[in-house]
Structure formats: structure tokens, C-alpha cells
Design an enzyme around this catalytic site. Structure first.
Site, short mmCIF file in Angstrom:
data_model
loop_
_atom_site.label_atom_id
_atom_site.label_comp_id
_atom_site.label_asym_id
_atom_site.label_seq_id
_atom_site.Cartn_x
_atom_site.Cartn_y
_atom_site.Cartn_z
CG ASP A 30 5.51 5.57 -9.53
OD1 ASP A 30 4.69 5.07 -8.73
OD2 ASP A 30 5.68 5.15 -10.70
CG ASN A 87 -4.00 2.58 -5.88
OD1 ASN A 87 -4.95 3.33 -5.71
ND2 ASN A 87 -3.02 2.85 -6.73
N GLY A 93 -6.78 -1.41 -7.33
CA GLY A 93 -5.79 -1.20 -8.38
C GLY A 93 -4.36 -1.36 -7.90
CD GLN A 94 -1.54 -3.47 -2.79
OE1 GLN A 94 -2.62 -3.77 -2.26
NE2 GLN A 94 -0.40 -3.53 -2.14
CB SER A 95 0.17 -3.00 -9.92
OG SER A 95 0.99 -1.87 -9.70
CG HIS A 100 2.80 1.24 -2.94
ND1 HIS A 100 2.54 -0.11 -3.01
CD2 HIS A 100 2.17 1.81 -3.99
CE1 HIS A 100 1.77 -0.34 -4.07
NE2 HIS A 100 1.52 0.81 -4.67
CG LEU A 101 0.79 7.10 1.53
CD1 LEU A 101 0.83 6.91 3.02
CD2 LEU A 101 1.33 8.44 1.16
CG HIS A 102 0.63 6.13 -5.39
ND1 HIS A 102 1.29 5.87 -6.57
CD2 HIS A 102 0.05 4.96 -5.03
CE1 HIS A 102 1.11 4.60 -6.91
NE2 HIS A 102 0.35 4.03 -6.00
#
Ligand code: 5GP
Ligand code: ZN
Length: 114
Positions: A30, A87, A93-95, A100-102
Site C-alpha cells: 500500500d 472496504n 470506506g472504499q476509495s 482489494h483486500l488489505h
């Protein structure tokens, strides 16, 4: 998909610190890490969000989850523990609108999230 940052990273057109890849998923650091280990795991084909995954495309889950756990092991946080976060949508809170997976680890995590 045109104008999608993560499709650009998957295609190698936008630079990223790639840590692992399989035929169907890609893991990269990230840009704005929230923990000592903060890796994003994406499907290489465009999927907008978790809410867009249907039965026909459900193979995306083993692809991204499997790679995330592999990266956790490779980064040495499988034993100490880690968190996987997705998210989805505005309230989630997806931007970036590419699923995608954090993968977060390297320090204790707080709960509940804000
Ligand atoms: P979201 O808020 O959508 O769940 O997370 C998006 C994540 O993507 C954020 O943690 C943000 O730092 C990261 N990010 C946004 N743009 C880029 C980029 O161009 N490269 C990388 N490596 N990460 C990005
Ligand atoms: Zn995309």
C-alpha cells in the site's frame, strides 16, 4: 478497465512494489501504509467491489484470500497475527473501485474499527 489505477498496476503500466503474484491475483505494498505490513491483494481482472462478486465470479475469493495468507506467511506475520479487511462501497470506506483486500500486520490491531 480504463482509468482504473489497480488495473494499471495489474497490467504493469503503473508502478507498484509487487510482493507476489499468481495467475489470478496480485499483491503489492500500500502506498500509504497503516501498519508495518500493509499489502493490498487484488484480482488481476477488474472487479469493482465485493458487492459485485456473484456466483459466476466466485473464484475470485480463493484467489485473493489464498494469496493474502501466502503473503502473510512470507512476510513473517502468520504467527504473530494479522488482519484482512475489505472496504466495500461508500459506507465501507472504499476509495479505489477495484476489489482489494488489505493485509495488515506487524503490530496489534484495534477493535472495533471506526
Ligand atoms: P480503500 O480505502 O479503497 O479500501 O483502500 C485503498 C487503498 O489503496 C488505500 O490504502 C491507499 O493507500 C491505496 N492506494 C491508493 N492509490 C494507490 C496507488 O496508486 N498505489 C498503491 N500501491 N496503493 C494505492
Ligand atoms: Zn480495475
Amino acid at each position: 478497465m480504463a482509468d482504473c489505477i489497480f488495473c494499471g498496476i495489474a497490467a504493469g503500466e503503473i508502478p507498484a512494489a509487487v510482493v507476489a503474484r499468481t495467475d489470478h491475483a496480485l499483491a503489492f505494498e500500500d502506498l500509504n501504509p497503516q501498519a508495518p505490513v500493509h499489502v493490498l491483494v487484488i484480482p488481476t481482472r477488474h472487479v469493482g467491489s465485493a458487492a459485485d462478486v456473484d456466483e459466476a465470479g466466485a473464484e475470485v475469493w480463493p484467489a485473493v484470500l489464498g494469496l493474502a495468507v501466502e503473503v502473510a506467511r512470507a512476510q513473517g506475520i502468520a504467527e504473530s497475527g494479522f488482519r484482512l479487511v475489505i472496504n466495500a462501497g461508500a459506507h465501507g470506506g472504499q476509495s479505489v473501485d477495484h476489489l482489494h483486500l488489505h493485509l495488515l500486520g506487524g503490530r496489534p490491531m484495534q477493535w472495533p474499527p471506526g
